[in-house]
Design a protein around this motif. Sequence first.
Motif, PDB file in Angstrom:
ATOM      1  N   PHE A 182      -5.864   2.361   2.031  1.00  0.00           N
ATOM      2  CA  PHE A 182      -5.098   3.257   0.567  1.00  0.00           C
ATOM      3  C   PHE A 182      -5.153   2.441  -0.301  1.00  0.00           C
ATOM      4  O   PHE A 182      -5.262   1.970  -1.470  1.00  0.00           O
ATOM      5  CB  PHE A 182      -3.783   2.567   1.028  1.00  0.00           C
ATOM      6  N   PHE A 183      -5.666   0.725  -0.451  1.00  0.00           N
ATOM      7  CA  PHE A 183      -5.586   0.066  -1.259  1.00  0.00           C
ATOM      8  C   PHE A 183      -6.711   0.635  -2.113  1.00  0.00           C
ATOM      9  O   PHE A 183      -7.240  -0.065  -3.497  1.00  0.00           O
ATOM     10  CB  PHE A 183      -5.782  -1.798  -1.273  1.00  0.00           C
ATOM     11  N   VAL A 192      -4.756  16.002  -3.687  1.00  0.00           N
ATOM     12  CA  VAL A 192      -4.946  14.740  -3.259  1.00  0.00           C
ATOM     13  C   VAL A 192      -3.560  13.592  -2.607  1.00  0.00           C
ATOM     14  O   VAL A 192      -3.329  12.842  -1.644  1.00  0.00           O
ATOM     15  CB  VAL A 192      -5.330  13.587  -4.705  1.00  0.00           C
ATOM     16  N   THR A 215      -5.778  20.288  -7.889  1.00  0.00           N
ATOM     17  CA  THR A 215      -6.555  18.886  -7.151  1.00  0.00           C
ATOM     18  C   THR A 215      -5.808  17.497  -6.958  1.00  0.00           C
ATOM     19  O   THR A 215      -5.761  16.860  -6.123  1.00  0.00           O
ATOM     20  CB  THR A 215      -7.828  18.363  -8.156  1.00  0.00           C
ATOM     21  N   LEU A 216      -5.043  17.631  -8.105  1.00  0.00           N
ATOM     22  CA  LEU A 216      -3.763  16.283  -7.855  1.00  0.00           C
ATOM     23  C   LEU A 216      -3.549  16.884  -6.750  1.00  0.00           C
ATOM     24  O   LEU A 216      -3.067  15.514  -5.784  1.00  0.00           O
ATOM     25  CB  LEU A 216      -3.382  16.025  -9.553  1.00  0.00           C
ATOM     26  N   THR A 226      -9.693   7.442  -6.117  1.00  0.00           N
ATOM     27  CA  THR A 226      -9.882   9.246  -5.313  1.00  0.00           C
ATOM     28  C   THR A 226      -9.116   8.723  -6.778  1.00  0.00           C
ATOM     29  O   THR A 226      -9.619  10.420  -7.735  1.00  0.00           O
ATOM     30  CB  THR A 226      -9.386   9.500  -4.104  1.00  0.00           C
ATOM     31  N   VAL A 227      -7.454   8.355  -7.315  1.00  0.00           N
ATOM     32  CA  VAL A 227      -7.299   9.038  -8.042  1.00  0.00           C
ATOM     33  C   VAL A 227      -6.815   8.403  -9.501  1.00  0.00           C
ATOM     34  O   VAL A 227      -7.452   9.588 -10.776  1.00  0.00           O
ATOM     35  CB  VAL A 227      -5.552   8.377  -8.458  1.00  0.00           C
ATOM     36  N   VAL A 272      -9.841  11.656 -10.909  1.00  0.00           N
ATOM     37  CA  VAL A 272      -9.289  12.949 -10.517  1.00  0.00           C
ATOM     38  C   VAL A 272      -9.128  14.554 -12.039  1.00  0.00           C
ATOM     39  O   VAL A 272     -10.311  14.710 -12.547  1.00  0.00           O
ATOM     40  CB  VAL A 272      -8.046  13.493  -9.853  1.00  0.00           C
ATOM     41  N   VAL A 273      -8.747  13.014 -12.993  1.00  0.00           N
ATOM     42  CA  VAL A 273      -8.697  13.771 -14.893  1.00  0.00           C
ATOM     43  C   VAL A 273     -10.423  14.029 -15.049  1.00  0.00           C
ATOM     44  O   VAL A 273     -10.737  14.789 -15.243  1.00  0.00           O
ATOM     45  CB  VAL A 273      -7.516  12.483 -15.557  1.00  0.00           C
ATOM     46  N   TRP A 275     -11.982  16.852 -13.732  1.00  0.00           N
ATOM     47  CA  TRP A 275     -11.533  17.866 -13.689  1.00  0.00           C
ATOM     48  C   TRP A 275     -11.374  18.450 -15.276  1.00  0.00           C
ATOM     49  O   TRP A 275     -12.655  19.572 -15.606  1.00  0.00           O
ATOM     50  CB  TRP A 275      -9.808  18.055 -13.783  1.00  0.00           C
ATOM     51  N   PHE A 334      -7.668   5.512  -2.558  1.00  0.00           N
ATOM     52  CA  PHE A 334      -6.821   5.743  -3.434  1.00  0.00           C
ATOM     53  C   PHE A 334      -6.119   5.990  -4.415  1.00  0.00           C
ATOM     54  O   PHE A 334      -6.902   6.612  -5.133  1.00  0.00           O
ATOM     55  CB  PHE A 334      -5.125   5.831  -2.554  1.00  0.00           C
ATOM     56  N   PRO A 335      -6.789   4.515  -4.609  1.00  0.00           N
ATOM     57  CA  PRO A 335      -6.980   4.207  -6.696  1.00  0.00           C
ATOM     58  C   PRO A 335      -7.925   4.831  -7.076  1.00  0.00           C
ATOM     59  O   PRO A 335      -7.733   5.089  -7.912  1.00  0.00           O
ATOM     60  CB  PRO A 335      -7.388   2.759  -6.716  1.00  0.00           C
ATOM     61  N   LEU A 338       2.621   1.483  -3.768  1.00  0.00           N
ATOM     62  CA  LEU A 338       1.250   2.091  -4.668  1.00  0.00           C
ATOM     63  C   LEU A 338       2.095   3.233  -3.591  1.00  0.00           C
ATOM     64  O   LEU A 338       1.201   4.429  -4.980  1.00  0.00           O
ATOM     65  CB  LEU A 338      -0.150   1.335  -4.065  1.00  0.00           C
ATOM     66  N   LEU A 357       2.548  11.116 -10.876  1.00  0.00           N
ATOM     67  CA  LEU A 357       1.816  12.051 -11.157  1.00  0.00           C
ATOM     68  C   LEU A 357       2.094  13.153 -10.880  1.00  0.00           C
ATOM     69  O   LEU A 357       1.858  14.051 -11.700  1.00  0.00           O
ATOM     70  CB  LEU A 357       0.237  12.046 -10.396  1.00  0.00           C
ATOM     71  N   ALA A 389       1.090  -1.233   0.067  1.00  0.00           N
ATOM     72  CA  ALA A 389       0.475   0.110  -0.539  1.00  0.00           C
ATOM     73  C   ALA A 389       1.233   1.294  -0.284  1.00  0.00           C
ATOM     74  O   ALA A 389       0.383   2.106  -0.730  1.00  0.00           O
ATOM     75  CB  ALA A 389      -0.876  -0.251   0.905  1.00  0.00           C
ATOM     76  N   MET A 399     -15.684  15.892  -6.099  1.00  0.00           N
ATOM     77  CA  MET A 399     -14.730  15.403  -5.139  1.00  0.00           C
ATOM     78  C   MET A 399     -15.929  14.572  -3.694  1.00  0.00           C
ATOM     79  O   MET A 399     -15.052  13.705  -3.196  1.00  0.00           O
ATOM     80  CB  MET A 399     -14.038  15.911  -4.572  1.00  0.00           C
ATOM     81  N   LEU A 401      -6.387  21.217 -12.648  1.00  0.00           N
ATOM     82  CA  LEU A 401      -5.832  19.949 -12.212  1.00  0.00           C
ATOM     83  C   LEU A 401      -4.652  19.781 -11.333  1.00  0.00           C
ATOM     84  O   LEU A 401      -4.639  18.592 -10.408  1.00  0.00           O
ATOM     85  CB  LEU A 401      -5.561  19.053 -13.486  1.00  0.00           C
TER      86      LEU A 401
END
Lengths: 348, 377
Positions: free
Chosen positions: B350-351, A60, A56-57, B357-358, B361-362, B365, B354-355, A12, A20, A9, B290, A53
Amino acid sequence: MIFQPAIIALLLASLTGALLVAGQLPFSVSVLRHWNTASGSERQLEMEKRTYLVSTLLAVVLAAELASLVLFVFNADRMSTLFVGAMCAVGTLNVNEFGFPSLYLKMAAFFAASGWLALNHLDSRGHDYPLVRVKYGALLVLCPLLLAAAGVQLAYFLGLRADVIASCCSTLFSGNTQVTSDRLATLDPAVALGVMGGAMAVVFALGRRVQATGRGGVAFAAAALLAFVAALEAVVAALSVYVYEMPHHHCPFCILKGEYGHVGYALYLPLFIAAALGLAAGICQPACRIASLTEAAPRILRRCVTASMASYALFGLVAAWLVWRSHLILMEESPINAILLNLSGGQP
Amino acid sequence: MNSWIGKQRNLLDFTLSSLSRRRGKTLGMLAVYTSIVFVLASVMLFSHAIRREAAIVLVKSPEVLVQRMVAGRHDLIPARYLDAIRGIRGVQSVEGRLWGYLFDPSAAANYTLMVPASPRIEPGKVIIGDAVARARSAEPGDLMSFRAHDGTLVQFKVDGAIGRESALVSADLFLVSETDFRRLFGIPEGLFTDLAVSVRNPREVGKIAEKIDAALPDTRIVLRDEILRTYESVFDWREGMLLVLLAGAILAFAIFSWEKASGLSAEEKREIGILKAVGWETGDVIRLKMLEGLVVSLSAFLLGYLLAYAHVFHLGAGLFEPALKGWAVMYPKYRLTPFVDELQVATLFFFTVFPYTVATVVPIWRAAIIDPDQVMR
């Protein structure tokens, strides 16, 4: 070792975050070269949209950095059962030479990212994006830092070998070896607490001044960072000892353990937040001079200072509570002790 | 401060109403998200609970085990080694243990034979574990016979069965007396399978192991901490392997959420356009989107985790049992003790979150920078 779920985790999160941000580098360069709010060209409009963008990134990624810093320490503490000689996070971090650098880099990445977010917040308040060049210049610095943190962390986890005998907190913080942490441990607890109290007092005095006059943010930031260092020093030299009630155990990581009620998190979270907000105040101060921010920047500055002071106060309260409830007496004739003992319910 | 809270509350209100307006899409997303959390959480809860069982069981095992090695293989250890170890300072007690495995052709299973130190078992009698009793449908008073090493028959009368509470360690046990054990396997007096050493001060275990090693060079020394560490690593590894295999699923989920977040309907686009036309900024729209993601994430996480908890601790983790538990004829039947670990919850977060949310994002936006005039035309 890499097959530990928490390690997967962490890798990752940090690798994704770093990549990013790295992906935004070409855009940062183009902002630095071509940004011009006066222009109505298509490129300029595209860039203005793209900035959303990136912010926001980054938000995060910062949230992930903060969470992964906590998870990293928590996991290091938990993994200590896997290594001969390790009893807490210190032992696990000492298994190879990348452990502590990885922790320090993660901390640096956290502060850098929070500074960047402060900059971003300020920039978004001005109608003409006054700080956009500074912001993207800073991103060029932040990116290598995040990549280094992710890389060193990867090296650390790849190099974990369970057959290595780790030296843990009892040898590192005992005062018999020649390392920096040792110098801290041998510091007189009264001096350490005094320095911390003094630093806090300076933070509060400067903070009051900023609130009253709207000036002195940079000095406040410097004081906040000094207080951060002094507080960490006090944790090693005195506060942790009060928690363990053992005069020779100075470990700053064992207080995070469940046996001590995870009380370390109550100390460290306000402390880190307070320092990050103090840093943000230092970033706000120079921005007050920018024409489009004359109204917003001082307001944000005051807010950062107030929140930073409140976090430091919370840290101070938790620290005082730890000393008060402890059964250990480190300073027999100190004035602090006399005051604490006079409070009803204080442990002798 | 109050105005800030008020603003967030209004935003949340708006988010919830906008989610409920697109009920089908939201529920679909929630279902996929929940099942991903469910699968991962089941794996984690199961492996943590079983690791904890192992740790609890091992707490009572001897600190040090000494086995004799001949040509790299485990061999019987002579009784004179006992005296050599007793002489080492710090050793509290040392005793020879007799144990081994016995294949029972009628049940097609291996039993673990042991000679317990207490209670003493009379010759000719046996106490059996729960799985043995089930495999042979044996009850107290029944007779069981086995061929000894020389072909003669050795008969045992079942004296009792061990209860199911300790099935995890006792399911395949077959407790016999020392005389019967020696007769069955032809082990002469004065030889043991291995030696169990208990040490007074846990901090001296390492030193004592060193001394035993120096005094008896043909032995292998196994420490309890090492066994614990090995178990921990093995289960971590199994859990990690399963998670890596499930990485495909996480990736598919990330692609799915990307797809869902970017496939805006004309109506949604118009909605964003109107919001911007009435004065919302791009940042506000991003915040709204979000927040939608956060609501879905937290609900799915909570729901998935609760379902996984029920699956593992109330339904016996039927879906993943074979992969995590391993397999044997004499597998114990047991129920895991519910156990939730903070680190595990954080890791799971996290597993999954997180994926997600990431990945969103794009698309978020992209949706937020839509020009109002483009969609309202």
